[in-house]
Scaffold this motif. Structure first.
Motif, PDB file in Angstrom:
ATOM      1  N   VAL A   1       0.897  -1.300   0.027  1.00 58.32           N
ATOM      2  CA  VAL A   1      -0.001   0.160  -0.099  1.00 58.32           C
ATOM      3  C   VAL A   1       0.789   1.352  -0.136  1.00 58.32           C
ATOM      4  O   VAL A   1       0.520   2.194  -0.657  1.00 58.32           O
ATOM      5  N   VAL A   2       1.754   1.164   0.845  1.00 57.24           N
ATOM      6  CA  VAL A   2       2.732   2.417   0.830  1.00 57.24           C
ATOM      7  C   VAL A   2       3.504   2.712  -0.384  1.00 57.24           C
ATOM      8  O   VAL A   2       3.470   3.756  -0.935  1.00 57.24           O
ATOM      9  N   LEU A   3       3.921   1.507  -1.082  1.00 53.90           N
ATOM     10  CA  LEU A   3       4.595   1.747  -2.458  1.00 53.90           C
ATOM     11  C   LEU A   3       3.610   2.370  -3.246  1.00 53.90           C
ATOM     12  O   LEU A   3       3.916   3.329  -4.259  1.00 53.90           O
ATOM     13  N   LEU A   4       2.289   1.719  -3.270  1.00 57.74           N
ATOM     14  CA  LEU A   4       1.283   2.252  -4.232  1.00 57.74           C
ATOM     15  C   LEU A   4       0.967   3.921  -4.044  1.00 57.74           C
ATOM     16  O   LEU A   4       0.929   4.564  -5.008  1.00 57.74           O
ATOM     17  N   VAL A   5       1.039   4.126  -2.702  1.00 55.90           N
ATOM     18  CA  VAL A   5       0.459   5.452  -2.480  1.00 55.90           C
ATOM     19  C   VAL A   5       1.869   6.322  -3.045  1.00 55.90           C
ATOM     20  O   VAL A   5       1.563   7.570  -3.428  1.00 55.90           O
ATOM     21  N   VAL A   6       2.972   5.909  -2.557  1.00 58.02           N
ATOM     22  CA  VAL A   6       4.055   6.598  -3.145  1.00 58.02           C
ATOM     23  C   VAL A   6       4.058   6.866  -4.781  1.00 58.02           C
ATOM     24  O   VAL A   6       4.275   7.938  -5.154  1.00 58.02           O
ATOM     25  N   ALA A   7       3.939   5.870  -5.427  1.00 67.47           N
ATOM     26  CA  ALA A   7       3.762   5.867  -6.889  1.00 67.47           C
ATOM     27  C   ALA A   7       2.686   6.707  -7.320  1.00 67.47           C
ATOM     28  O   ALA A   7       3.009   7.551  -8.194  1.00 67.47           O
ATOM     29  N   ASN A   8       1.937   6.776  -6.694  1.00 64.46           N
ATOM     30  CA  ASN A   8       0.498   7.418  -7.215  1.00 64.46           C
ATOM     31  C   ASN A   8       0.896   8.921  -6.710  1.00 64.46           C
ATOM     32  O   ASN A   8       0.506   9.975  -7.871  1.00 64.46           O
ATOM     33  N   ALA A   9       1.456   9.397  -5.957  1.00 63.41           N
ATOM     34  CA  ALA A   9       1.835  10.686  -5.437  1.00 63.41           C
ATOM     35  C   ALA A   9       2.783  11.060  -6.572  1.00 63.41           C
ATOM     36  O   ALA A   9       2.988  12.208  -7.007  1.00 63.41           O
ATOM     37  N   PHE A  10       3.530  10.286  -6.892  1.00 61.65           N
ATOM     38  CA  PHE A  10       4.714  10.546  -7.965  1.00 61.65           C
ATOM     39  C   PHE A  10       4.100  10.722  -9.251  1.00 61.65           C
ATOM     40  O   PHE A  10       4.557  11.532 -10.095  1.00 61.65           O
ATOM     41  N   MET A  11       2.991  10.194  -9.370  1.00 59.32           N
ATOM     42  CA  MET A  11       2.293  10.280 -10.907  1.00 59.32           C
ATOM     43  C   MET A  11       1.303  11.435 -10.794  1.00 59.32           C
ATOM     44  O   MET A  11       0.739  11.730 -11.722  1.00 59.32           O
ATOM     45  N   SER A  12       1.037  11.899  -9.717  1.00 56.35           N
ATOM     46  CA  SER A  12       0.041  12.907  -9.658  1.00 56.35           C
ATOM     47  C   SER A  12       0.390  14.602 -10.019  1.00 56.35           C
ATOM     48  O   SER A  12       1.513  14.541 -10.578  1.00 56.35           O
TER      49      SER A  12
ATOM     50  N   PRO B   1     -29.685  14.573 -19.583  1.00 59.14           N
ATOM     51  CA  PRO B   1     -31.102  14.960 -19.286  1.00 59.14           C
ATOM     52  C   PRO B   1     -32.238  14.173 -20.115  1.00 59.14           C
ATOM     53  O   PRO B   1     -31.955  14.077 -21.066  1.00 59.14           O
ATOM     54  N   PRO B   2     -33.424  13.920 -19.678  1.00 53.01           N
ATOM     55  CA  PRO B   2     -33.903  14.831 -18.433  1.00 53.01           C
ATOM     56  C   PRO B   2     -33.652  14.015 -17.199  1.00 53.01           C
ATOM     57  O   PRO B   2     -34.199  14.576 -16.096  1.00 53.01           O
ATOM     58  N   TRP B   3     -32.698  12.879 -17.231  1.00 55.93           N
ATOM     59  CA  TRP B   3     -32.566  12.365 -15.870  1.00 55.93           C
ATOM     60  C   TRP B   3     -31.710  13.058 -14.882  1.00 55.93           C
ATOM     61  O   TRP B   3     -30.664  13.642 -15.376  1.00 55.93           O
ATOM     62  N   ASP B   4     -31.804  13.008 -13.747  1.00 53.77           N
ATOM     63  CA  ASP B   4     -31.093  13.725 -12.679  1.00 53.77           C
ATOM     64  C   ASP B   4     -29.820  13.041 -12.269  1.00 53.77           C
ATOM     65  O   ASP B   4     -29.948  11.830 -12.062  1.00 53.77           O
ATOM     66  N   GLY B   5     -28.585  13.940 -12.001  1.00 52.54           N
ATOM     67  CA  GLY B   5     -27.265  13.320 -11.683  1.00 52.54           C
ATOM     68  C   GLY B   5     -26.170  13.611 -11.632  1.00 52.54           C
ATOM     69  O   GLY B   5     -26.405  15.014 -11.845  1.00 52.54           O
ATOM     70  N   ARG B   6     -25.155  13.556 -11.415  1.00 53.01           N
ATOM     71  CA  ARG B   6     -24.070  14.197 -11.550  1.00 53.01           C
ATOM     72  C   ARG B   6     -23.685  14.622 -12.962  1.00 53.01           C
ATOM     73  O   ARG B   6     -23.668  13.693 -13.819  1.00 53.01           O
ATOM     74  N   PRO B   7     -23.028  15.871 -12.972  1.00 50.35           N
ATOM     75  CA  PRO B   7     -23.111  16.331 -14.184  1.00 50.35           C
ATOM     76  C   PRO B   7     -21.675  15.871 -15.002  1.00 50.35           C
ATOM     77  O   PRO B   7     -21.757  15.512 -16.242  1.00 50.35           O
ATOM     78  N   LEU B   8     -20.741  15.420 -14.186  1.00 47.00           N
ATOM     79  CA  LEU B   8     -19.630  14.693 -14.834  1.00 47.00           C
ATOM     80  C   LEU B   8     -19.175  13.463 -13.963  1.00 47.00           C
ATOM     81  O   LEU B   8     -19.399  13.190 -12.808  1.00 47.00           O
ATOM     82  N   ILE B   9     -18.556  12.501 -14.456  1.00 49.57           N
ATOM     83  CA  ILE B   9     -18.133  11.160 -13.835  1.00 49.57           C
ATOM     84  C   ILE B   9     -16.784  11.721 -13.078  1.00 49.57           C
ATOM     85  O   ILE B   9     -16.118  12.230 -13.606  1.00 49.57           O
ATOM     86  N   PRO B  10     -16.845  11.483 -11.701  1.00 51.57           N
ATOM     87  CA  PRO B  10     -15.735  11.952 -10.983  1.00 51.57           C
ATOM     88  C   PRO B  10     -14.534  10.953 -11.191  1.00 51.57           C
ATOM     89  O   PRO B  10     -14.715   9.617 -11.423  1.00 51.57           O
ATOM     90  N   GLN B  11     -13.521  11.500 -11.106  1.00 54.20           N
ATOM     91  CA  GLN B  11     -12.322  10.656 -11.160  1.00 54.20           C
ATOM     92  C   GLN B  11     -11.967   9.971  -9.857  1.00 54.20           C
ATOM     93  O   GLN B  11     -11.019  10.385  -8.927  1.00 54.20           O
ATOM     94  N   TYR B  12     -12.536   8.761  -9.566  1.00 52.65           N
ATOM     95  CA  TYR B  12     -12.191   8.086  -8.424  1.00 52.65           C
ATOM     96  C   TYR B  12     -10.983   7.281  -8.369  1.00 52.65           C
ATOM     97  O   TYR B  12     -10.307   6.971  -7.461  1.00 52.65           O
ATOM     98  N   ALA B  13     -10.780   6.804  -9.781  1.00 53.39           N
ATOM     99  CA  ALA B  13      -9.821   5.744  -9.760  1.00 53.39           C
ATOM    100  C   ALA B  13      -8.514   6.327 -10.203  1.00 53.39           C
ATOM    101  O   ALA B  13      -8.055   7.263 -11.001  1.00 53.39           O
ATOM    102  N   ASN B  14      -7.542   6.103  -9.225  1.00 56.08           N
ATOM    103  CA  ASN B  14      -5.953   6.536  -9.478  1.00 56.08           C
ATOM    104  C   ASN B  14      -5.297   5.131  -9.458  1.00 56.08           C
ATOM    105  O   ASN B  14      -5.679   4.166  -9.434  1.00 56.08           O
TER     106      ASN B  14
END
Lengths: 308, 379, 413
Positions: B15-26, B172-185
């Motif tokens: 997990v630590v490695l992934l977090v570090v890698a992700n920070a590096f890519m952010s 439209p006309p359905w309600d919801g989020r206007p954009l898909i959030p970027q959850y995946a990193n």
């Protein structure tokens, strides 16, 4: 009623082309148990071969049935050669490996042909010359609104002629008997002294030339040809071959006609039952799935007992 | 150190490695440095490809059932999870944020939609698998292809998920989020990639895995030995579809845009090429294949002007050449195991370890190369 | 185990030290050297003829600019990337163009779906993007750095509906559209809405896919519905053949279409069967104005084929960009964006282009009649009143199945 007849004519027309291509699939599968993914692209190669032959010989300026014949025969020869080259250099070396390998190889060849054409000549559609004057000649009226055009008649006649020739080759000649023998059991045929490699090459040649004929004929009806035209048509023709019973020649013809008609009817009448014409392509696949679930050997095929 | 502590330590390190890698890519990078966004994107896409390849390998490589409809299950997972996120997750996220803060809330919502996507994909796998797995070889391949196309055409006709325009957010006309959030990193993608590898490896090394391999080797014999082949085939198919669904969910939340053109037949073919290249029946092979096939087209972009248009020709030619020269793929059915580093040293108590031709190892000239050679043969 | 981990660690550190870059807040636009413009499109997939045509137009425009001395002394360099027609790849190549090639502006994409996938990247990086031919209204709504030089679907669909109802006095219309194409679907939905709101009736709705070879099934069904006109908002490849098959089935109603018809191959495929049909377009390739004649002649000399609508739009997109760079005096992202937004009455080959506050192009549409292998001018239809209301969020119809599309908020018909 006249609409029904019209749709029937349309469907049989489309089906005749599927039948020509399906014959190639079924023959190759009968002999090698290989789904030749590149077959749809051979259909495309045939259409383009015809196009370039017409161009080089300047035949577009003199449209006539004779010109069409020249172009047809020319493209069939070119396609036969292409088919044999593919077999010799791509399929034969991997015949001894697993089925997955040959399948991947077939897919690779298909991609190679498509990408080569796109890279070399671009993907823009080209107009195949009109030899039958179908663009200017009015159709023949049958009754009511039903009409059949000259191009459609020629397509029927030429397709039937080619299928009859094939039938004669396969059932009335020595080569044909050899082909059937190889499709029953390759090793036994070898033991009987049949040159199986040559027979396999011949099968590919015949199948490819029929696909090319399909390509040239369909270009008379729809002159739009482009390097990616073979993909979907090829797949549907495969479905036709399976529907009729793969490895079975009359089956391929029957399958082709059925798929063509089914598609046209779904498109024409589907809106009355809630199936939008947007589902047209799904029809072929749905038929495939149904056939494989209910009668996997196909309509005319026979079940093969698996020996342990 | 007891095993479970070792496991937890391993998990933490990963997990630590992934977090570090992700920070590096952010965006902000690590101490002001970062991986170029282009490379970061390729890395993320590679992670998704790994999940797809390893899961396909389970059904095609280990169970021997040709499935060329994997993109269809990916599409099902992608669209169903993104559908959930866009239309039904906003209130849940708000409620959770009030409870546990934004980051945790987002992660929880994301986990939920991924599971949802995986379940729907698994369901699709069940629906496709049960009728199809009766068929053999080439027929199965074409049927799975057909199903994938049907799935794609159906999705194309659903306007609520974008239809031919593509899915960016609520329609439209359905309600919801206007954009898909970027959850995946990269944390999520890398984490799920590792999870997929671990799960598939565990399945393969278990009794179930042996049953699957036996089905691949000789289905009739397996049936005769009392293995319920249908049950195992369907199981393997459903699991592999579920993981494809996970890959799809990650893809959708990474790209923030879905369109059926990304899930065509050619995509399924790409995944097949990955496992064939790497070696079917080898998890390491699938990973290697995924990496190569994802990166190769990008490398080919560097070709000079006139060759550039031929890069797909080169790509297809490569496939053909590999089939001609090494059809079993790079790894064959072997794994990049650590066993071949260990084997020559292992000594059973009371036994003299025996090498090839029955001659005790200790008596053979002990060059490193020879030991590895023997290790390889044993592996 | 330890050995492997150490090896991995070493490899990773080595790789990252080669591959890392400093995170700065700068944008690509700064600098006074060569102007790098990224072009991305489908150059090898199903719709590659569109991508290649557009690319031809872009490159010819860039060459012309360079021959005339460049912009403020700087030469223009086009960097091309192929996205194979897949939205995922479109996003990836745009990332590459922005991040690796450091382009200062982007031209692309032809298809709205690919533009939608890539536009957020351009917006985020503050690199202005001009789409030559994406017609879905949603594309420019991504952000204020995204522009287009073509019509939007609502406009073109309406133009033809008005023409059909008012000029041709049609009461019943049938529609045959390409359901895989966002462009075709967009036009179909807006035509339908506009035509029905003017009292017309849609008697048949049929569809096909690009690449289909046979349309007789759909056309026969349309024939039995006896429409006055048939709207075929597709691309030339299929339309040419459709026109032919229509005549063969004895259908007399004229066909109506959009700018997707405009290509030299249309005549080769459809021939005389095309006589009597109408299309809406930005311009006519047979337009006698000297600027257009020069464009057509230069294009033919360079590429050995007459230009189609896409090539003309590609050409204009590059010219508009060049004009904006000149006016801005720099390629700085924000300045360039402002300059593009202020484009007024730019004389493009596809019409006089003004960019409105929604970053869409405002230009009148001409209706052309097809006669004897030529497009003959019929009439001009200007945009409805002023520019379309900026609050319309319609991203295409929200219909399910064959239900009537919901009316978008605040758009007067």
């Amino acid at each position: 009623m006249d609409t029904f007849v019209q749709q029937l004519i349309n469907g049989l027309n489309v089906g005749a082309i599927y039948a020509l291509i399906a014959l190639g699939y079924t023959m190759v599968y009968g002999i090698l148990r290989l789904i030749n993914f590149a077959h749809g692209d051979v259909y495309m190669v045939g259409a383009f071969a015809g196009y370039y032959i017409a161009l080089k010989l300047g035949l577009a300026a003199a449209p006539s049935f004779m010109s069409l014949l020249v172009v047809l025969v020319g493209s069939m020869i070119v396609a036969a050669i292409v088919g044999m080259i593919i077999e010799r250099f791509a399929y034969r070396p991997v015949r001894k490996y697993s089925r997955m390998t040959t399948l991947i190889m077939a897919i690779g060849v298909s991609l190679l042909i498509e990408n080569l054409f796109v890279a070399r000549i671009g993907a823009a559609p080209r107009a195949f010359p009109d030899f039958l004057g179908s663009q200017s000649q009015p159709p023949y009226h049958l009754f009511g609104n039903a009409a059949i055009s000259k191009a459609q008649i020629i397509i029927f006649l030429v397709s039937i002629a080619l299928m009859l020739v094939l039938q004669w080759i396969v059932y009335k000649t020595k080569v044909g008997t050899a082909m059937r023998a190889v499709s029953f059991n390759l090793n036994s045929a070898k033991l009987m002294g049949i040159n199986t490699d040559a027979i396999i090459s011949l099968t590919f040649a015949i199948g490819s030339s029929l696909a090319a004929a399909g390509g040239v004929l369909t270009a008379q009806y729809n002159p739009n040809i482009d390097p990616l035209m073979g993909i979907l048509t090829g797949l549907k023709a495969f479905v036709a071959a399976v529907l009729g019973g793969i490895g079975n020649i009359p089956g391929a013809v029957l399958g082709g006609l059925l798929i063509g008609t089914a598609e046209t009817f779904v498109v024409g009448y589907g809106s009355h039952v809630g199936i939008a014409s947007t589902y047209r392509d799904a029809v072929a696949f749905a038929i495939l799935i149904l056939v494989l679930l209910l009668r996997p050997s196909g309509l005319l095929g026979s079940t093969v007992q698996e020996k342990v | 150190m007891p095993t479970f502590l070792k496991r937890i330590l391993g998990l933490v390190i990963i997990v630590v490695l992934l977090v570090v890698a992700n920070a590096f890519m952010s965006r902000e990078g690590l101490f002001g440095f970062g991986l170029p966004y282009y490379y970061a994107e390729i890395l993320n896409l590679t992670g998704i490809s790994i999940i797809l390849a390893v899961s396909l390998n389970l059904i095609t490589g280990f169970t021997g059932q040709f499935s060329i409809g994997h993109a269809g299950f990916m599409a099902v997972g992608a669209y169903s999870s993104v559908f959930m996120t866009v239309y039904y997750s906003e209130s849940l996220e708000r409620w959770l944020t009030a409870l546990v803060g934004a980051t945790v809330a987002q992660s929880l919502v994301f986990i939920c939609v991924i599971i949802f996507g995986a379940l729907i994909a698994a369901l699709a796998g069940l629906i496709v698998g049960i009728p199809s797995l009766r068929l053999r070889g080439d027929y199965l391949a074409i049927v799975t292809l057909g199903f994938a196309e049907i799935i794609r055409i159906i999705i194309l006709n659903i306007d609520r998920v974008g239809g031919a325009t593509g899915f960016r957010g609520r329609v439209p006309p359905w309600d919801g989020r206007p954009l898909i959030p970027q959850y995946a990193n990269f944390i999520w993608i890398g984490g799920f990639a590792i999870l997929t590898i671990v799960v598939v490896r565990n399945i393969v090394n278990s009794d179930t895995g042996r049953a699957l391999v036996s089905i691949r080797e000789d289905e009739l014999a397996a049936e005769a030995m009392g293995i319920n082949t249908t049950h195992y085939k369907v199981l393997s198919f459903v699991i592999s579809s579920a993981f494809a669904g996970i890959a799809g969910a990650l893809f959708g939340h990474f790209r923030q845009f879905l369109h059926t053109n990304d899930f065509q037949f050619i995509r399924s073919i790409e995944i097949i090429i990955m496992i064939v290249l790497g070696g079917m029946g080898s998890i390491t092979g699938a990973v290697l294949g995924a990496i190569v096939i994802t990166i190769l087209p990008e490398l080919l972009r560097k070709l000079p002007g006139n060759l550039y248009s031929y890069r797909l020709v080169i790509y297809s030619a490569l496939v053909i050449v590999i089939m001609l020269t090494r059809p079993q793929g790079v790894m064959g059915s072997k794994e990049f195991g650590l066993s071949w580093l260990k084997r020559p040293q292992r000594r059973r108590v009371g036994d003299t370890a025996v090498g090839e031709k029955g001659v005790p190892i200790a008596q053979q000239p002990a060059t490193a190369a020879k030991e590895i050679e023997q290790g390889k043969k044993h592996a | 185990m330890k050995r492997t981990l150490f090896a991995l660690f070493l490899i990773t550190t080595l790789l990252t030290s080669f591959a890392c870059e400093r995170r700065t807040n700068g944008t690509n636009g700064a600098g006074t050297g060569t102007i790098t413009v990224g072009y991305y499109g489908d150059l090898s997939g199903r719709t590659s003829s569109f991508g290649q045509s557009t690319k031809n137009g872009v490159e010819m425009a860039a060459d012309e600019i360079n021959k005339a001395g460049g912009i403020n002394g700087r030469t223009v360099q086009i960097i091309t990337e192929d996205d194979q027609g897949e939205p995922n790849k479109a996003a990836t190549v745009v990332t590459k163009l922005i991040n690796q090639d450091k382009v200062m502006a982007l031209l692309g994409e032809v298809a709205s779906s690919n533009s939608l996938a890539a536009a957020p990247k351009a917006q985020e990086a503050k690199v202005p993007m001009i789409s030559p031919s994406s017609t879905n209204p949603a594309v420019t709504q991504v952000g204020d750095y995204i522009f287009r030089v073509c019509f939007i679907d609502p406009f073109q669909g309406e133009v033809m509906a008005k023409f059909a109802a008012n000029n041709l006095k049609a009461k019943k219309a049938a529609i045959l559209y390409d359901f895989n194409s966002d462009y075709s679907r967009g036009l179909y939905q807006f035509f339908k809405r506009s035509f029905t709101s003017q009292g017309g009736q849609i008697v048949s709705e049929q569809s096909y896919t690009q690449g289909d070879r046979d349309f007789s099934g759909q056309l026969t069904a349309i024939r039995s519905a006896a429409p006055d006109v048939i709207y075929v908002p597709g691309y030339y490849g299929e339309v040419g053949v459709i026109s032919n098959q229509t005549k063969q089935l004895g259908i007399k109603a004229p066909l109506l279409g959009g700018d997707g018809w405009d290509a030299p191959q249309l005549w080769q495929l459809g021939g005389a069967s095309l006589n009597g049909n109408y299309i809406s377009n930005h311009y006519s390739v047979d337009d006698p104005s000297p600027a257009i004649k020069k464009f057509v002649a230069d294009y033919k000399a360079r590429y050995n084929i007459l230009p189609d609508a896409l090539a003309a739009l590609g050409y204009d997109s590059m010219k508009v960009l060049g004009d904006a760079i000149k006016r801005a005096g720099s390629t700085d992202g924000a300045k360039l964006r402002d300059a593009i937004a202020q484009t007024k009455n730019f004389p493009g080959v596809t019409g006089t282009i003004t960019i409105d506050q929604d970053r869409n192009a405002v230009k009148p549409a001409v209706v052309l009649k097809l006669q004897d292998m030529k497009f003959v001018y019929e009439t001009t239809i200007s945009p409805e009143g002023s520019a379309p209301a900026s609050s319309s969020p319609a991203t295409g119809s929200a219909s399910t199945g064959t239900a009537v599309p919901a009316a978008p908020a605040g758009k007067a018909n």
